[in-house]
Design an enzyme around this catalytic site. Sequence first.
Site, PDB file in Angstrom:
ATOM      1  CB  SER A  20     -23.097  -1.725   5.160  1.00 37.18           C
ATOM      2  OG  SER A  20     -22.742  -1.331   3.847  1.00 37.18           O
ATOM      3  CG  ASN A 108     -21.773   9.464  -0.787  1.00 35.07           C
ATOM      4  OD1 ASN A 108     -21.474   8.354  -0.337  1.00 35.07           O
ATOM      5  ND2 ASN A 108     -20.983  10.515  -0.704  1.00 35.07           N
ATOM      6  CG  HIS A 154     -58.012   8.402  36.918  1.00 35.66           C
ATOM      7  ND1 HIS A 154     -56.902   9.216  36.932  1.00 35.66           N
ATOM      8  CD2 HIS A 154     -59.044   9.173  36.469  1.00 35.66           C
ATOM      9  CE1 HIS A 154     -57.237  10.440  36.540  1.00 35.66           C
ATOM     10  NE2 HIS A 154     -58.536  10.438  36.247  1.00 35.66           N
ATOM     11  CB  SER A 275     -46.962 -22.297  33.901  1.00 35.21           C
ATOM     12  OG  SER A 275     -46.057 -22.710  34.916  1.00 35.21           O
ATOM     13  CE  LYS A 281     -50.414 -18.216  35.364  1.00 34.79           C
ATOM     14  NZ  LYS A 281     -49.033 -17.836  35.659  1.00 34.79           N
ATOM     15  CG  ASN A 283     -48.920 -17.505  31.605  1.00 33.02           C
ATOM     16  OD1 ASN A 283     -49.737 -17.253  32.489  1.00 33.02           O
ATOM     17  ND2 ASN A 283     -47.889 -18.304  31.778  1.00 33.02           N
ATOM     18  CD  GLU A 288     -47.253 -11.477  29.730  1.00 33.33           C
ATOM     19  OE1 GLU A 288     -47.755 -11.369  30.843  1.00 33.33           O
ATOM     20  OE2 GLU A 288     -46.631 -12.495  29.366  1.00 33.33           O
ATOM     21  CE1 TYR A 315     -23.531   7.900   3.266  1.00 30.57           C
ATOM     22  CE2 TYR A 315     -21.149   7.997   3.495  1.00 30.57           C
ATOM     23  CZ  TYR A 315     -22.336   7.303   3.611  1.00 30.57           C
ATOM     24  OH  TYR A 315     -22.328   6.015   4.081  1.00 30.57           O
ATOM     25  CD  GLN A 320     -22.084   1.111   6.510  1.00 32.49           C
ATOM     26  OE1 GLN A 320     -21.547   1.441   5.445  1.00 32.49           O
ATOM     27  NE2 GLN A 320     -21.497   0.317   7.390  1.00 32.49           N
ATOM     28  CE  LYS A 323     -27.378   1.112   4.518  1.00 37.69           C
ATOM     29  NZ  LYS A 323     -27.253   2.587   4.545  1.00 37.69           N
TER      30      LYS A 323
HETATM   31  N1  ARG Z   1     -22.540   1.590   2.743  1.00 41.10           N
HETATM   32  C1  ARG Z   1     -22.726   3.021   2.837  1.00 41.10           C
HETATM   33  C2  ARG Z   1     -24.029   3.334   3.557  1.00 41.10           C
HETATM   34  O1  ARG Z   1     -24.765   2.437   3.814  1.00 41.10           O
HETATM   35  C3  ARG Z   1     -22.783   3.642   1.496  1.00 41.10           C
HETATM   36  C4  ARG Z   1     -21.421   3.828   0.983  1.00 41.10           C
HETATM   37  C5  ARG Z   1     -20.975   5.235   0.954  1.00 41.10           C
HETATM   38  N2  ARG Z   1     -19.680   5.188   1.559  1.00 41.10           N
HETATM   39  C6  ARG Z   1     -18.847   6.158   1.531  1.00 41.10           C
HETATM   40  N3  ARG Z   1     -17.732   5.970   2.136  1.00 41.10           N
HETATM   41  N4  ARG Z   1     -19.089   7.308   0.961  1.00 41.10           N
HETATM   42  O2  ARG Z   1     -24.292   4.472   3.867  1.00 41.10           O
END
Ligand code: ARG
Length: 461
Positions: A20, A108, A154, A275, A281, A283, A288, A315, A320, A323
Amino acid sequence: MWGSRFAAPPAEAFDAFQRSLPFDRRLLPYELAADRAWARALAAAGILTAEEASRILTALDELAQQVQAQPELLHRSAAEDVHSFVEQQLLTRLGPLGAKLHTGRSRNDLVATAFRLFVKDAAREAARAVMALLAALFDQAGAHPDVPMPGSTHLQHAQPILLAHYLLAHAEAFFRDAQRLRRVRESADACPLGSGALAGCAFPIDREAIAHELGFARITANSLDAVSDRDFALEYLFALALTATHLSRLAEDMILFASPEFGFLILPDAFSTGSSLMPQKKNPDAWELIRGKAGRIVGALIGLFLTLKALPTGYQRDLQEDKEAVFAAHDQLVAMVRIAAGALAATTFVADRLRQAAADPALLATEAADFLVARGVPFREAHEIVGRICREAEQRGVPWTELPLETLRTFSPRFDESLPAALTLEAALARRSVPGGTAPETVQRALAEGRVRLRELEAAL
Ligand code: ARG
């Protein structure tokens, strides 16, 4: 970090799949803040000496500076995530002492802490962007205190309103969004650090002190919940998705209003495109794209909802996934709000065209019914009388307001010479002076109150 129990390293493809760091490196400032707080907490609990803690704190500061000077250090790292990146760096810098910082904690509780800190800041940034959009709406409303427009339901002409009233309607929705974003900050404002992997920390660390140092209002109550809970992320995505929905609705109006059929506004060059083929044009691409991008923000909300559904307690690595959804939705939403504020501020409302559209006699039919009500006719009956008049006028091919008074009197003898005075746009607007109505002084008051509420919210953030 966890390899001793394994006989073989992860397959290359799996390693790339599970890492990550490419996205959670964005959490580095929050990770470092949590690391500092943890080092101090370990020292206070007697697990690190004061000297050890101070060497760790210095190393963390140096790391922060070095990453700032050379971002490649972070970007090119092979670490699995931002938490292991810092741990590796401490080991390189401090040797065995670097290995002591992870005492009693887990990635965690670290990730939950760093992510909550991120969401707190992000929600404030988004709320501030929304407040700038509110200011743009207020400025346009203030610049057009007496321009009427047709109010529709409407997409059919309904009753006249003021352009300022219309703009303040959107402002109300965005005001709620800003308040909601503020509440999300409060939801995220609990510190999970000290929860360990799931069962709580076995060393006597002071969780309140950690929370205080990190600027959290409180600590989480249950270690197992604290590492599993992503409600704050979902709440943030919901607040973003609803703001995006409001933006999309504003965008839809702006696009329609800019069309030649409406002609209510002139698009600003700086927020429009042309355009490649048709030279004439201009736009409404800014609006949009805002309307289009709202889809992916709602998608991020639904995506994380589906990730969290049916996760067992504790956990799980699925978490993960939280994010990227939040980062992307946040970045998009803030960009959308800023573009909307810029485009709106630069928009020219065509007062003459709005006045002309608001002069449609159909918009005054309710006034005629109310005229009869004021003379004792039950509303349902008055409604039916005016409805029949409108049908008759349609058959004759004339606006109903141009039917002679004698003709109108054949529908109801209660119509009299005072009718024309009641059937003006100004009268229709002025009558709606209840709080929340479109009468000019009422709208001015609403605008002044809106500006006060905005300042209060700014101060509270
Ligand atoms: N990178 C993980 C996350 O974003 C956190 C790590 C925890 N990983 C684990 N195997 N307990 O959630």
